[in-house]
Design an enzyme around this catalytic site. Structure first.
Site, short mmCIF file in Angstrom:
data_model
loop_
_atom_site.label_atom_id
_atom_site.label_comp_id
_atom_site.label_asym_id
_atom_site.label_seq_id
_atom_site.Cartn_x
_atom_site.Cartn_y
_atom_site.Cartn_z
N HIS A 70 -3.75 -5.37 0.75
CA HIS A 70 -3.18 -5.82 2.02
C HIS A 70 -3.38 -7.33 2.21
O HIS A 70 -4.43 -7.76 2.70
CB HIS A 70 -3.86 -5.11 3.18
CG HIS A 70 -3.51 -3.67 3.30
ND1 HIS A 70 -2.60 -3.19 4.22
CD2 HIS A 70 -3.97 -2.58 2.61
CE1 HIS A 70 -2.52 -1.88 4.10
NE2 HIS A 70 -3.34 -1.49 3.13
N CYS A 101 0.81 -1.21 0.00
CA CYS A 101 0.00 0.00 0.00
C CYS A 101 0.85 1.27 0.00
O CYS A 101 1.40 1.64 -1.03
CB CYS A 101 -0.98 -0.03 1.16
SG CYS A 101 -2.43 1.03 0.91
#
Length: 350
Positions: A247, A128
């Protein structure tokens, strides 16, 4: 006849294992893997922290974890990084072009490259925010590629590049897929198995504009959401650097529900996917020959030292994005947070 038979067997093993130069130069020989996880900062104070889900993600694939702190002296990194077998760079919220986080990640990337060029393996997994930082690093600090996409609190499938589907062994990431997880592409593409928490994206069109990215990285996947088609995974063509905009650690270990989080898929497919990428990265770390001086040196660096003082259950406060975090004191591991700088440039990713 014996020699011919041995050659045939070796060729068969090479074909199954997805043989490439790294397999020969850096065999899977290390079964005592210690992977660093870079600490991050909360938004309102200077205590560095690590979401416990990153730790569990690596532990569930057979690694142990050592926290790596931002804003330390160069001696700290020169001493610690050669002892580790790789590093996970987390999501979070920090400036991408200045400050302790950005400076530390730049140093880690350059160290990994230097190690590889000198015959030592040091893989990086970037998630991310750190996915974005990898891009910024290879674009020499530029932030001009950013676009607002607001793919927040959403689980999506992965749209894998067709060339990779046709030849999984063309990538490090999927070279052993037929052994580890047959029909894995079907799972990735048919199920919403990736947890997305980001407002900034790199569009696919923007990616194609940058020679530094196209030549240095292999695009693994893209995603479409609303009017946006954005890059979601890539790996470096030479160095063991891997990045996901989503994630993988959240699928298995984050169950918090509030106004900002909660739409994480926890079904069997999402767990299989998370476990695959955890296993992949820890296997990459098994190629590393990093070693601590002795067992005492190793044990004092492990995150288990912080269970009593710093591990907090935060899943019950109604505000946190995480079930658990490690919140470290300013002087953790004899360091200092004094290098932390105030900045209005914060990328609000989980």
């Amino acid at each position: 006849m014996i020699i011919i038979r041995a050659i045939i067997i070796n060729l068969f093993i090479i074909n199954i294992a997805g043989y490439n130069d790294d397999d020969e130069r850096f065999p899977l020989i290390n079964d005592r893997v210690v992977i660093g996880v870079l600490a991050q900062y909360p938004y309102k104070d200077e205590h560095q922290y690590i979401a416990a889900s990153y730790v569990k993600f690596l532990e569930s694939s057979g690694a142990r974890v050592a926290p790596v702190f931002c804003g330390r002296s160069s001696d700290y990194y020169e001493t610690l990084l050669p002892k580790l077998n790789g590093i996970l760079l987390p999501g979070g919220g920090s400036p991408l072009d200045e400050g302790p986080y950005a400076e530390t990640v730049d140093l880690i990337i350059e160290t990994s490259k230097k190690f590889y060029d000198n015959g030592k393996y040091f893989p990086i997994w970037a998630t991310c925010l750190s996915f974005e930082k990898i891009i910024v690093h290879f674009l020499n600090g530029s932030l001009q590629w950013e676009s607002e996409c607001h793919v927040q609190n959403l689980s999506l499938n992965l749209e894998i590049e067709k060339s990779i589907i046709n030849d999984p062994k063309s990538t490090r990431m999927f070279r052993d897929m037929e052994i580890m997880m047959p029909n894995f592409f079907d799972i990735l593409q048919k199920h919403n198995v990736t947890a997305n928490y980001h407002r900034i994206c790199m569009s696919l069109d923007e990616w194609k504009k940058h020679k530094e990215l196209v030549e240095n990285f292999q695009l693994i996947s893209q995603n479409s959401y609303g009017n946006h088609t954005f890059v979601s995974m890539f790996e470096h063509r030479k160095y063991p650097i891997y990045a996901s905009m989503w994630h993988p650690e959240k699928n298995q270990f984050e169950f918090v529900i509030n106004d900002h989080v909660g739409n994480i898929n926890h079904d069997r497919w999402s767990i299989i996917v998370a476990q695959y990428f955890g296993n992949f990265f820890v296997n990459e770390a098994r190629r590393s020959c990093g070693r601590f001086n002795d067992k005492l040196d190793e044990s004092k660096h492990l995150i288990y030292n912080y269970n009593e003082c710093c591990r907090e259950y935060t899943g019950n406060d109604g505000k946190s994005s995480y079930e658990e975090i490690f919140r470290f004191p300013f002087d953790a591991n004899h360091g200092s947070s004094s290098m932390i700088k105030g900045s209005i440039l914060v990328i609000n990713n989980e």
